[in-house]
Motif scaffolding. Sequence first.
Motif, PDB file in Angstrom:
ATOM      1  N   TRP A 294       0.828  -1.196   0.000  1.00  0.00           N
ATOM      2  CA  TRP A 294       0.000   0.000   0.000  1.00  0.00           C
ATOM      3  C   TRP A 294       0.869   1.256   0.000  1.00  0.00           C
ATOM      4  CZ3 TRP A 294      -3.843   2.459  -1.587  1.00  0.00           C
ATOM      5  CH2 TRP A 294      -4.140   3.719  -1.079  1.00  0.00           C
ATOM      6  N   GLU A 295       1.913   1.279   0.813  1.00  0.00           N
ATOM      7  CA  GLU A 295       2.772   2.469   0.873  1.00  0.00           C
ATOM      8  C   GLU A 295       3.411   2.756  -0.486  1.00  0.00           C
ATOM      9  OE1 GLU A 295       3.036   4.754   3.241  1.00  0.00           O
ATOM     10  OE2 GLU A 295       1.607   3.622   4.443  1.00  0.00           O
ATOM     11  N   ILE A 296       3.775   1.726  -1.203  1.00  0.00           N
ATOM     12  CA  ILE A 296       4.343   1.916  -2.545  1.00  0.00           C
ATOM     13  C   ILE A 296       3.261   2.422  -3.501  1.00  0.00           C
ATOM     14  CG2 ILE A 296       5.334   0.701  -4.532  1.00  0.00           C
ATOM     15  CD1 ILE A 296       6.769  -1.117  -2.369  1.00  0.00           C
ATOM     16  N   LEU A 297       2.115   1.743  -3.514  1.00  0.00           N
ATOM     17  CA  LEU A 297       1.014   2.143  -4.399  1.00  0.00           C
ATOM     18  C   LEU A 297       0.529   3.554  -4.083  1.00  0.00           C
ATOM     19  CD1 LEU A 297      -1.005   1.354  -6.627  1.00  0.00           C
ATOM     20  CD2 LEU A 297      -2.475   0.415  -4.826  1.00  0.00           C
ATOM     21  N   GLU A 298       0.442   3.873  -2.796  1.00  0.00           N
ATOM     22  CA  GLU A 298      -0.034   5.187  -2.361  1.00  0.00           C
ATOM     23  C   GLU A 298       0.847   6.323  -2.885  1.00  0.00           C
ATOM     24  OE1 GLU A 298      -1.377   7.168   1.867  1.00  0.00           O
ATOM     25  OE2 GLU A 298       0.376   5.867   1.877  1.00  0.00           O
ATOM     26  N   ASN A 299       2.083   6.025  -3.190  1.00  0.00           N
ATOM     27  CA  ASN A 299       3.026   7.049  -3.648  1.00  0.00           C
ATOM     28  C   ASN A 299       3.255   7.023  -5.151  1.00  0.00           C
ATOM     29  OD1 ASN A 299       4.049   8.645  -1.272  1.00  0.00           O
ATOM     30  ND2 ASN A 299       4.131   6.560  -0.499  1.00  0.00           N
ATOM     31  N   THR A 300       2.331   6.387  -5.869  1.00  0.00           N
ATOM     32  CA  THR A 300       2.362   6.416  -7.333  1.00  0.00           C
ATOM     33  C   THR A 300       1.434   7.525  -7.808  1.00  0.00           C
ATOM     34  OG1 THR A 300       0.516   4.849  -7.571  1.00  0.00           O
ATOM     35  CG2 THR A 300       2.776   3.913  -7.476  1.00  0.00           C
ATOM     36  N   PRO A 301       1.654   8.034  -9.024  1.00  0.00           N
ATOM     37  CA  PRO A 301       0.759   9.074  -9.555  1.00  0.00           C
ATOM     38  C   PRO A 301      -0.713   8.641  -9.554  1.00  0.00           C
ATOM     39  CG  PRO A 301       2.731   8.919 -10.894  1.00  0.00           C
ATOM     40  CD  PRO A 301       2.787   7.772  -9.919  1.00  0.00           C
ATOM     41  N   LEU A 302      -0.989   7.368  -9.766  1.00  0.00           N
ATOM     42  CA  LEU A 302      -2.361   6.880  -9.787  1.00  0.00           C
ATOM     43  C   LEU A 302      -3.091   7.228  -8.490  1.00  0.00           C
ATOM     44  CD1 LEU A 302      -4.558   4.971 -11.126  1.00  0.00           C
ATOM     45  CD2 LEU A 302      -3.572   3.178  -9.687  1.00  0.00           C
ATOM     46  N   ILE A 303      -2.521   6.919  -7.354  1.00  0.00           N
ATOM     47  CA  ILE A 303      -3.186   7.160  -6.069  1.00  0.00           C
ATOM     48  C   ILE A 303      -3.035   8.619  -5.636  1.00  0.00           C
ATOM     49  CG2 ILE A 303      -3.303   6.510  -3.629  1.00  0.00           C
ATOM     50  CD1 ILE A 303      -4.424   4.390  -5.564  1.00  0.00           C
TER      51      ILE A 303
ATOM     52  N   ARG B 125      -6.038  13.623  -4.705  1.00  0.00           N
ATOM     53  CA  ARG B 125      -6.241  15.045  -5.017  1.00  0.00           C
ATOM     54  C   ARG B 125      -7.633  15.288  -5.582  1.00  0.00           C
ATOM     55  NH1 ARG B 125      -0.607  16.255  -8.170  1.00  0.00           N
ATOM     56  NH2 ARG B 125       0.748  16.349  -6.351  1.00  0.00           N
ATOM     57  N   GLU B 126      -8.121  14.342  -6.387  1.00  0.00           N
ATOM     58  CA  GLU B 126      -9.405  14.512  -7.063  1.00  0.00           C
ATOM     59  C   GLU B 126     -10.606  14.352  -6.141  1.00  0.00           C
ATOM     60  OE1 GLU B 126      -9.425  11.587 -10.161  1.00  0.00           O
ATOM     61  OE2 GLU B 126      -7.721  12.487 -11.194  1.00  0.00           O
ATOM     62  N   VAL B 127     -10.566  13.365  -5.231  1.00  0.00           N
ATOM     63  CA  VAL B 127     -11.813  12.971  -4.569  1.00  0.00           C
ATOM     64  C   VAL B 127     -11.793  12.952  -3.043  1.00  0.00           C
ATOM     65  CG1 VAL B 127     -12.577  11.608  -6.554  1.00  0.00           C
ATOM     66  CG2 VAL B 127     -11.289  10.494  -4.717  1.00  0.00           C
TER      67      VAL B 127
ATOM     68  N   GLY C 212      -4.118  18.790  -2.997  1.00  0.00           N
ATOM     69  CA  GLY C 212      -2.730  19.204  -2.974  1.00  0.00           C
ATOM     70  C   GLY C 212      -1.795  18.136  -2.452  1.00  0.00           C
ATOM     71  N   TYR C 213      -2.321  16.950  -2.156  1.00  0.00           N
ATOM     72  CA  TYR C 213      -1.507  15.846  -1.643  1.00  0.00           C
ATOM     73  C   TYR C 213      -0.400  15.516  -2.646  1.00  0.00           C
ATOM     74  CZ  TYR C 213      -0.408  11.076  -0.108  1.00  0.00           C
ATOM     75  OH  TYR C 213       0.226   9.933   0.299  1.00  0.00           O
ATOM     76  N   ALA C 214       0.823  15.364  -2.149  1.00  0.00           N
ATOM     77  CA  ALA C 214       1.970  15.079  -3.020  1.00  0.00           C
ATOM     78  C   ALA C 214       2.599  13.728  -2.711  1.00  0.00           C
ATOM     79  CB  ALA C 214       3.003  16.189  -2.876  1.00  0.00           C
ATOM     80  N   GLY C 215       1.926  12.924  -1.919  1.00  0.00           N
ATOM     81  CA  GLY C 215       2.498  11.635  -1.519  1.00  0.00           C
ATOM     82  C   GLY C 215       3.206  11.776  -0.182  1.00  0.00           C
ATOM     83  N   ASP C 216       3.679  10.642   0.304  1.00  0.00           N
ATOM     84  CA  ASP C 216       4.333  10.594   1.606  1.00  0.00           C
ATOM     85  C   ASP C 216       5.839  10.767   1.470  1.00  0.00           C
ATOM     86  OD1 ASP C 216       1.791   9.799   2.336  1.00  0.00           O
ATOM     87  OD2 ASP C 216       2.388   7.829   3.063  1.00  0.00           O
ATOM     88  N   SER C 217       6.452  11.297   2.514  1.00  0.00           N
ATOM     89  CA  SER C 217       7.910  11.232   2.591  1.00  0.00           C
ATOM     90  C   SER C 217       8.268   9.797   2.967  1.00  0.00           C
ATOM     91  CB  SER C 217       8.441  12.197   3.656  1.00  0.00           C
ATOM     92  OG  SER C 217       8.059  11.751   4.950  1.00  0.00           O
TER      93      SER C 217
END
Length: 189
Positions: free
Chosen positions: A97-106, A111-113, A118-123
């Motif tokens: 999940w942490e990997i998927l969550e930091n892909t452009p898809l998620i 950001r959309e829904v 403005g979410y840019a992913g996790d550090s």
Amino acid sequence: MRWSHKKGWIAALAIAAITLIILLLMNRPLICACGTVKLWHGVVQSSQNSQHIADWYMFSHIIHGFLFYALAWMIFRRHPNLQKWALPLAVLIESGWEILENTPLIIDRYREVTISWGYAGDSIINSMSDIGWMTLGFILAARFPVKYIIATAIIFELFTLYMIRDNLTLNILMLIAPVESIAAWQAGG
């Protein structure tokens, strides 16, 4: 369930280390762009959200641990020789999940829904901490009676719902099937 075993812990740590490497290869920032590492950051609508060790979503990751322990119990309860792999399985799912969550898809979906405009992913430090929070939840679920774990999950969900108008349940709902009235309420409308 006898989940705690040296080989299981080693496997879980190896999975977390591989996740760290993958996140580095994905060019995720190691720490917040602000240049600091905070133990707690509590402002959801902020460029520093999901950038530090703990935030409001840590409660969701602890609940992940509760749920993954329940899943492992269902899978491994009749196979004592496989129970040592319960924690590594949980870490694998959380790491995925942490990997998927930091892909452009998620990132774009958030950001959309969701309220994470403005979410840019996790550090990386936040992602690794999230894995740690999930592990804490898994350990707590293994050590305490089910009724206490369920009560704790409900308290966490209600607490974060009250404090930030978001929680694990709404996060999943809004990612999968956004509801306009919920989005408006979360935005303060």
